[in-house]
Structure formats: structure tokens, C-alpha cells
Design a protein around this motif. Structure first.
Motif, PDB file in Angstrom:
ATOM      1  N   PHE A 198       0.749  -1.255   0.153  1.00  0.00           N
ATOM      2  CA  PHE A 198       0.017   0.152   0.075  1.00  0.00           C
ATOM      3  C   PHE A 198       0.872   1.292  -0.177  1.00  0.00           C
ATOM      4  CE2 PHE A 198      -3.495  -2.837   1.872  1.00  0.00           C
ATOM      5  CZ  PHE A 198      -4.355  -2.559   0.890  1.00  0.00           C
ATOM      6  N   HIS A 202       2.810   1.457  -3.839  1.00  0.00           N
ATOM      7  CA  HIS A 202       1.617   2.443  -4.343  1.00  0.00           C
ATOM      8  C   HIS A 202       1.391   3.448  -3.264  1.00  0.00           C
ATOM      9  CE1 HIS A 202       1.147  -1.666  -6.350  1.00  0.00           C
ATOM     10  NE2 HIS A 202       0.493  -0.837  -7.292  1.00  0.00           N
ATOM     11  N   ASN A 203       0.982   4.424  -3.627  1.00  0.00           N
ATOM     12  CA  ASN A 203       0.853   5.816  -2.712  1.00  0.00           C
ATOM     13  C   ASN A 203      -0.329   5.873  -2.267  1.00  0.00           C
ATOM     14  OD1 ASN A 203       1.703   8.194  -1.817  1.00  0.00           O
ATOM     15  ND2 ASN A 203       1.280   9.538  -3.716  1.00  0.00           N
ATOM     16  N   TYR A 204      -0.942   4.894  -1.458  1.00  0.00           N
ATOM     17  CA  TYR A 204      -1.829   5.086  -0.782  1.00  0.00           C
ATOM     18  C   TYR A 204      -1.915   5.833   0.504  1.00  0.00           C
ATOM     19  CZ  TYR A 204      -4.829   1.418  -3.338  1.00  0.00           C
ATOM     20  OH  TYR A 204      -5.615   1.016  -4.197  1.00  0.00           O
ATOM     21  N   ASP A 208      -7.774   6.885   2.242  1.00  0.00           N
ATOM     22  CA  ASP A 208      -8.274   6.584   1.257  1.00  0.00           C
ATOM     23  C   ASP A 208      -9.164   5.498   1.228  1.00  0.00           C
ATOM     24  OD1 ASP A 208      -6.837   7.914  -0.617  1.00  0.00           O
ATOM     25  OD2 ASP A 208      -5.227   6.310  -0.851  1.00  0.00           O
ATOM     26  N   LEU A 210     -11.950   2.080   0.178  1.00  0.00           N
ATOM     27  CA  LEU A 210     -12.130   0.964  -0.403  1.00  0.00           C
ATOM     28  C   LEU A 210     -13.376   0.973  -1.068  1.00  0.00           C
ATOM     29  CD1 LEU A 210      -9.921  -1.634   1.248  1.00  0.00           C
ATOM     30  CD2 LEU A 210      -9.011   0.189  -0.220  1.00  0.00           C
ATOM     31  N   LEU A 216      -9.232   2.867   4.484  1.00  0.00           N
ATOM     32  CA  LEU A 216      -8.048   2.082   4.398  1.00  0.00           C
ATOM     33  C   LEU A 216      -7.536   1.494   5.789  1.00  0.00           C
ATOM     34  CD1 LEU A 216      -6.055   0.277   3.055  1.00  0.00           C
ATOM     35  CD2 LEU A 216      -4.695   2.322   2.431  1.00  0.00           C
ATOM     36  N   LEU A 284      -2.681  -5.533  -6.134  1.00  0.00           N
ATOM     37  CA  LEU A 284      -1.807  -4.714  -6.145  1.00  0.00           C
ATOM     38  C   LEU A 284      -0.219  -5.191  -6.327  1.00  0.00           C
ATOM     39  CD1 LEU A 284      -2.647  -2.400  -3.070  1.00  0.00           C
ATOM     40  CD2 LEU A 284      -3.013  -1.832  -5.506  1.00  0.00           C
TER      41      LEU A 284
END
Length: 345
Positions: A198, A202-204, A208, A210, A216, A284
Motif C-alpha cells: 500500500f 503504491h501511494n495510498y 483512502d 476502498l 483503508l 496490487l
């Protein structure tokens, strides 16, 4: 009075305040067998052995792993203690024992009494769910080992069971049904991979959402489910042949721990609906099903090996449970766990 210790980074007065803040939470967990209050050098517990012919003490210890980093970063301190308790008491009950008492160890870089109170509140909440007394622990302020906002939590649990009813791998037989108990989410394993997927790959952001509308961070910090209240009555009724707590190592490592090398678990991976968070992570990381089941619980936090004559009883007692497979004989060249319908995605 000298304040040399405080100048070295340890505030004794804040330590006293933290203990006082803990007291009301600890008192919620006490059982009649507890003989001491907070502040003694050792915690005393006098078990009632009258119900046992050959009582056996069962112990377990664990921490929370790198999930604790997310709690620190999100500044959510009141649930990570539940995880710590769950990891210990679920192991103890999986051995066929009733958890009796729990001790925690909290290490901090700087003593923040309100923060420590929330951490211990979580531990106490977990103990209440497990019907285990929080009878002691330790809070250590170590400024040279941890930064001011860092902390770690570990725990230790002792339970009791009848010697001839302990699950030792010899009770499970071919034909036993495997019944899965749903997890509350990821629980407390695999978080090095979770954080990588995450936040490194990936730039979560924590905020954020879902596709189910949940944040998240709410998914990631969902506390580990405690199974004591569900499973202990089944143990006492002798309806089970074995239990596997699905922790680090997922299905492939943990399920074989409850039976001998002569047997194999055949599991239908479509027998339950797995939580959204696992599908998101698999996509992901472009991870295979095999790798996912080798790391995560995939929505099943505990697996019960049940003789066929008690299958209906167990499912009736636990309406949310699912029949996920069965035990069969195997040769030495076959794997201990086979997931039916397994395919790489």
C-alpha cells in the motif's frame, strides 16, 4: 530531590500517572482467582483445580509485529492491545486450554500517560473478550532505544486444560470435517508485505476508501478476532479433534500443525467469501493464490477439525462458521495442505 533521571529521559512521575490511569482498565478483567493488585513484585493467581483430574498449564507469548507501526503513524492506540492479547489467547485455546491470565510488556521511547492508558485499555478490552485476567505487566521507558513517539507491545498468557484433552496432533482422523471461523480481517500477520503493497509500491493514504466505503486504515487496524468465547465451549463438550490458529505462514504452515504427517487437509478455497482487503492486496501485488494463502489468513482465522458426528452441532453453535474441507490420508510425497480450485491470478 535530584532530577538526574528525568534529564536522562525517564520521567518517574509520568510513570506513576500512567499506572494510575491503567488501574480502572485492569480492574475490568479481574477474576476471583487473582490475589494481588497492581504494584506487587509478582502477580498471584490461585487456580481452582477441583474440576481437573490431571491439570496442565499451557502458555503462549507474542507481539503485534509491524502492524504496530501503522497504529503509531495513525495515532490510534486503543485497539493494538486487543491484537496482542488475541495472538496469545488464540494460541492457548488452539491447544485445548482455557486462558486464565495475561501479562503485558509495553516499551516506549517517552512516557505519554494518556497514550499508555489507551494502549492498556486495548489490552484490557482483549482480556475481557478472552475472559482472562490482566494481572500484571511492565512499562519500560527507554529513550535511547526508541524515539519519543515509538512503542512496542508484547504479551504472555497462561491457560489450563485437562491433560488427556489437550490437542497434540493425534486426535485428528481421516474423514474429519474442517470448519473455518471467519477472521475480522488481516489480523496481525503479514504486515511487512501489507505496508509494502500500500505505501511503498503504491501511494495510498490512510484516508483512502476502498470499494466498500471503509477507510483503508480502518481495514488495516481492524483488531484480531478473539475466539475463546466461541471455541472453549466446544472444547469442553469434546466436539473437536483439533484446532489451527491461522497466523504467520497462513494455511500451509498452520493447518498441518493440528494433525500427524499421515494426513492431508483438502480445502475448497471458494467455500467462504474472503474479505475485500485480500482481493485488493492480491491485485496490487499481482500475487498468486498460493502466495496469498501462504502469508495471510484469507478470511479464516481459525480452523476446527470436527468428527462427522459433531459437524452439525458445531455449525449450529457457530452460525457464521463454514465447512471449508476435510481431512484425508496422504502419502509421504504429497503436500499436507491442498487447496481445491487454487489457481494463479
Amino acid at each position: 530531590m535530584s532530577n538526574a533521571y528525568q534529564q536522562a529521559g525517564v520521567d518517574i512521575k509520568k510513570g506513576y500517572e500512567a499506572v494510575e490511569r491503567m488501574r480502572k482498565h485492569v480492574s475490568r478483567t479481574l477474576r476471583p482467582e487473582v490475589l494481588t493488585d497492581l504494584g506487587s513484585f509478582g502477580a498471584l493467581f490461585q487456580p481452582d483445580l477441583s474440576a481437573y483430574t490431571h491439570p496442565v498449564l499451557v502458555s503462549g507469548t507474542d507481539g503485534v509485529g509491524t502492524k504496530i507501526l501503522l497504529a503509531q503513524q495513525a495515532e490510534r492506540f486503543d485497539t493494538i492491545g486487543i491484537d496482542c492479547v488475541a495472538m496469545c489467547v488464540n494460541d492457548v485455546v488452539a491447544q485445548g486450554a482455557e486462558p486464565l491470565f495475561f501479562l503485558d510488556y509495553l516499551a516506549v521511547g517517552e512516557n505519554h500517560p494518556k497514550q499508555i492508558e489507551q494502549l492498556v485499555k486495548g489490552v484490557a478490552d482483549g482480556c475481557v473478550l478472552a475472559h482472562a485476567a490482566l494481572i500484571g505487566g511492565e512499562t519500560a521507558e527507554m529513550p535511547d532505544l526508541y524515539s519519543t513517539e515509538e512503542f512496542d507491545v508484547a504479551g504472555f498468557c497462561v491457560g489450563i486444560g485437562e491433560r488427556d484433552r489437550m490437542f497434540d496432533g493425534t486426535q485428528v482422523q481421516a474423514g474429519d470435517c474442517l470448519i473455518g471461523l471467519p477472521s475480522s480481517g488481516i489480523h496481525s500477520n503479514g504486515y511487512s508485505l501489507v505496508r509494502k503493497l500500500f505505501f511503498k509500491d503504491h501511494n495510498y493514504a490512510f484516508t483512502d476508501t476502498l470499494s466498500d466505503g471503509r477507510l483503508l486504515i480502518d481495514h488495516l487496524l481492524e483488531p484480531t478476532k478473539i475466539y475463546v468465547a466461541d471455541v472453549l465451549p466446544l472444547i469442553q463438550k469434546q466436539w473437536l479433534h483439533g484446532i489451527a490458529h491461522i497466523t504467520g505462514g497462513g494455511f500451509y504452515e498452520n493447518i498441518p500443525r493440528m494433525f500427524s504427517t499421515n494426513y492431508q487437509a483438502l480445502i475448497t478455497k471458494t467455500a467462504w467469501e474472503r474479505p475485500l482487503i485480500f482481493d485488493v492486496m492480491q491485485k496490487l501485488g499481482a500475487l498468486s493464490d498460493q502466495e496469498m494463502f501462504n502469508v495471510f489468513n484469507m478470511g479464516i482465522g481459525m480452523v476446527l477439525a470436527v468428527p462427522s458426528e459433531h459437524e452439525a452441532d458445531v455449525i449450529k453453535a457457530l452460525p457464521n462458521s463454514r465447512e471449508i474441507g476435510y481431512v484425508r490420508e496422504r502419502s509421504s510425497t504429497e503436500p499436507a495442505v491442498v487447496l481445491k480450485g487454487l489457481e494463479d491470478k
